[in-house]
Scaffold this active site. Structure first.
Site, PDB file in Angstrom:
ATOM      1  N   SER A  31       3.274  -1.009   0.182  1.00 18.67           N
ATOM      2  CA  SER A  31       3.308  -2.454   0.490  1.00 18.67           C
ATOM      3  C   SER A  31       3.145  -3.246  -0.804  1.00 18.67           C
ATOM      4  O   SER A  31       2.673  -2.711  -1.804  1.00 18.67           O
ATOM      5  CB  SER A  31       2.148  -2.805   1.436  1.00 18.67           C
ATOM      6  OG  SER A  31       2.215  -2.001   2.601  1.00 18.67           O
ATOM      7  N   SER A  33       4.671  -6.378  -3.703  1.00 21.71           N
ATOM      8  CA  SER A  33       5.884  -6.947  -4.304  1.00 21.71           C
ATOM      9  C   SER A  33       6.587  -5.985  -5.268  1.00 21.71           C
ATOM     10  O   SER A  33       7.754  -6.183  -5.585  1.00 21.71           O
ATOM     11  CB  SER A  33       5.523  -8.234  -5.047  1.00 21.71           C
ATOM     12  OG  SER A  33       4.634  -7.927  -6.118  1.00 21.71           O
ATOM     13  N   THR A  34       5.931  -4.946  -5.715  1.00 20.35           N
ATOM     14  CA  THR A  34       6.592  -4.018  -6.651  1.00 20.35           C
ATOM     15  C   THR A  34       7.370  -2.947  -5.892  1.00 20.35           C
ATOM     16  O   THR A  34       8.490  -2.605  -6.242  1.00 20.35           O
ATOM     17  CB  THR A  34       5.567  -3.361  -7.593  1.00 20.35           C
ATOM     18  OG1 THR A  34       4.759  -4.389  -8.174  1.00 20.35           O
ATOM     19  CG2 THR A  34       6.246  -2.564  -8.685  1.00 20.35           C
ATOM     20  N   ASP A  92       3.975   3.559  -4.073  1.00 21.61           N
ATOM     21  CA  ASP A  92       3.233   2.355  -3.720  1.00 21.61           C
ATOM     22  C   ASP A  92       2.776   1.642  -4.979  1.00 21.61           C
ATOM     23  O   ASP A  92       2.826   2.205  -6.080  1.00 21.61           O
ATOM     24  CB  ASP A  92       2.010   2.727  -2.841  1.00 21.61           C
ATOM     25  CG  ASP A  92       1.502   1.545  -2.012  1.00 21.61           C
ATOM     26  OD1 ASP A  92       0.645   1.760  -1.143  1.00 21.61           O
ATOM     27  OD2 ASP A  92       1.974   0.404  -2.266  1.00 21.61           O
ATOM     28  N   ASP A  95      -3.382  -2.517  -7.599  1.00 19.54           N
ATOM     29  CA  ASP A  95      -3.920  -3.750  -8.181  1.00 19.54           C
ATOM     30  C   ASP A  95      -4.503  -3.499  -9.563  1.00 19.54           C
ATOM     31  O   ASP A  95      -4.509  -4.380 -10.416  1.00 19.54           O
ATOM     32  CB  ASP A  95      -4.988  -4.325  -7.244  1.00 19.54           C
ATOM     33  CG  ASP A  95      -4.358  -4.714  -5.928  1.00 19.54           C
ATOM     34  OD1 ASP A  95      -3.367  -5.459  -5.962  1.00 19.54           O
ATOM     35  OD2 ASP A  95      -4.797  -4.217  -4.886  1.00 19.54           O
ATOM     36  N   GLY A 107      -4.949  -5.362  -2.461  1.00 11.11           N
ATOM     37  CA  GLY A 107      -4.701  -6.792  -2.711  1.00 11.11           C
ATOM     38  C   GLY A 107      -3.848  -7.408  -1.610  1.00 11.11           C
ATOM     39  O   GLY A 107      -3.962  -8.587  -1.311  1.00 11.11           O
ATOM     40  N   GLU A 114      -1.879   2.510   3.695  1.00 16.93           N
ATOM     41  CA  GLU A 114      -1.458   2.987   2.368  1.00 16.93           C
ATOM     42  C   GLU A 114      -2.182   4.281   2.018  1.00 16.93           C
ATOM     43  O   GLU A 114      -1.573   5.238   1.538  1.00 16.93           O
ATOM     44  CB  GLU A 114      -1.758   1.929   1.309  1.00 16.93           C
ATOM     45  CG  GLU A 114      -0.847   0.716   1.384  1.00 16.93           C
ATOM     46  CD  GLU A 114      -1.212  -0.365   0.390  1.00 16.93           C
ATOM     47  OE1 GLU A 114      -2.396  -0.450  -0.005  1.00 16.93           O
ATOM     48  OE2 GLU A 114      -0.305  -1.130   0.003  1.00 16.93           O
TER      49      GLU A 114
HETATM   50  O1  DER Z   1      -2.332  -3.896  -1.444  1.00 14.71           O
HETATM   51  C1  DER Z   1      -1.862  -3.046  -2.224  1.00 14.71           C
HETATM   52  O2  DER Z   1      -2.514  -2.073  -2.648  1.00 14.71           O
HETATM   53  C2  DER Z   1      -0.461  -3.242  -2.678  1.00 14.71           C
HETATM   54  O3  DER Z   1       0.055  -2.059  -3.140  1.00 14.71           O
HETATM   55  C3  DER Z   1      -0.408  -4.384  -3.667  1.00 14.71           C
HETATM   56  O4  DER Z   1      -1.689  -4.792  -4.057  1.00 14.71           O
HETATM   57  C4  DER Z   1       0.379  -4.058  -4.899  1.00 14.71           C
HETATM   58  O5  DER Z   1       0.495  -5.254  -5.582  1.00 14.71           O
HETATM   59  P1  DER Z   1       1.903  -5.796  -6.117  1.00 14.71           P
HETATM   60  O6  DER Z   1       2.366  -6.831  -5.148  1.00 14.71           O
HETATM   61  O7  DER Z   1       1.548  -6.332  -7.458  1.00 14.71           O
HETATM   62  O8  DER Z   1       2.863  -4.628  -6.175  1.00 14.71           O
END
Ligand code: DER
Length: 242
Positions: A31, A33-34, A92, A95, A107, A114
């Site tokens: 999950s 944005s990356t 995945d 943070d 985050g 996850e």
């Molecule tokens: O919640 C998490 O662990 C997500 O992987 C996220 O925090 C990853 O952050 P990103 O949006 O900078 O990829």
């Protein structure tokens, strides 16, 4: 932007250098944005005549509602972790990453599914931009505290325990946006508590201490789980940690 390019570079390299199209079939999709670019890369392979056959057979296992949408939007097959409890490879975000590849995650408030996916996978690859690499300890760059998923009825008790037993400096129940008054509710119908412990010198011990508190479902400390970390740098290059 440089930041988005860094995320894309990390994700594309991680997919290209780790997916074994003959061997891998059950793919964990994280999950945030990356990991969007991981799904995007797999979607590109789906459209590639040389790769279509194998990628069309991939079963992608989500880590929350956003992850399910990523899988669907890129034309990939969605599977459940109940049907596919043994995952071949998972990707995945994170943070923060320390020098031992211990992670702070959560985050995006998806940490339970996850961690269920990342620890059910033979291989777990992290993709991150340059802001996520800690110079040393967890809690150096990531100042929002350790995300902890808790049963809603226990949030007061867990808050007290974090403060009195584990001496957290600041403990906050994560609030949603004004579009939805009240606390963030996770995809598993739980709350998130962010607990600030400052620099974390022994993340393994801290994870065990938090996990033992009554009412805690899971912590955002991912210990001895990541196998390789791909960092996208602000100059367009990629750094690999393993
Ligand atoms: O919640 C998490 O662990 C997500 O992987 C996220 O925090 C990853 O952050 P990103 O949006 O900078 O990829």
């Amino acid at each position: 932007s440089k930041l988005e390019e860094a995320k894309r570079t990390a994700a594309y390299n991680a997919v290209d250098q780790n997916i074994n199209f003959e061997e891998h079939r059950i793919i964990g999709i994280g999950s945030g944005s990356t990991v969007v670019y991981v799904a995007e890369r797999l979607g590109q392979y789906l459209k590639d005549p040389a790769r279509h056959e194998q990628v069309a057979n991939f079963i992608c296992i989500p880590t929350g509602f956003q992850s399910r949408m990523l899988i669907k939007e890129n034309g990939l097959q969605l599977g459940s972790i109940e049907m596919f409890p043994d995952i071949d490879i998972a990707f995945d975000g994170a943070d923060e990453v320390d020098e031992n590849m211990q992670l702070i995650k959560g985050g995006g408030a998806c940490l339970f599914q996850e961690k269920l996916v990342s620890t059910s996978s033979k291989k777990f690859i992290v993709v991150a931009d340059y802001r996520k690499k800690s110079p040393k300890y967890l809690g150096t760059n990531w100042k929002q505290g350790v995300p902890i998923e808790v049963v809603p009825s226990a949030y007061v008790r867990v808050t007290k325990d974090l403060e009195t037993k584990l001496h957290a400096k600041k403990v906050v129940v994560r609030e949603g946006t004004p579009a939805k008054a009240g606390p963030v509710v996770t995809d598993n119908n739980n709350f998130i508590i962010d607990a600030d412990f400052g620099e974390i010198h022994d993340p393994k011990l801290l994870h065990t201490q938090i996990k033992s508190l009554v009412g805690v479902v899971e912590t955002g400390l991912f210990i001895d789980n990541a196998e390789i970390v791909y960092f996208g740098n602000d100059d367009g290059t990629v750094s690999v940690m393993n």
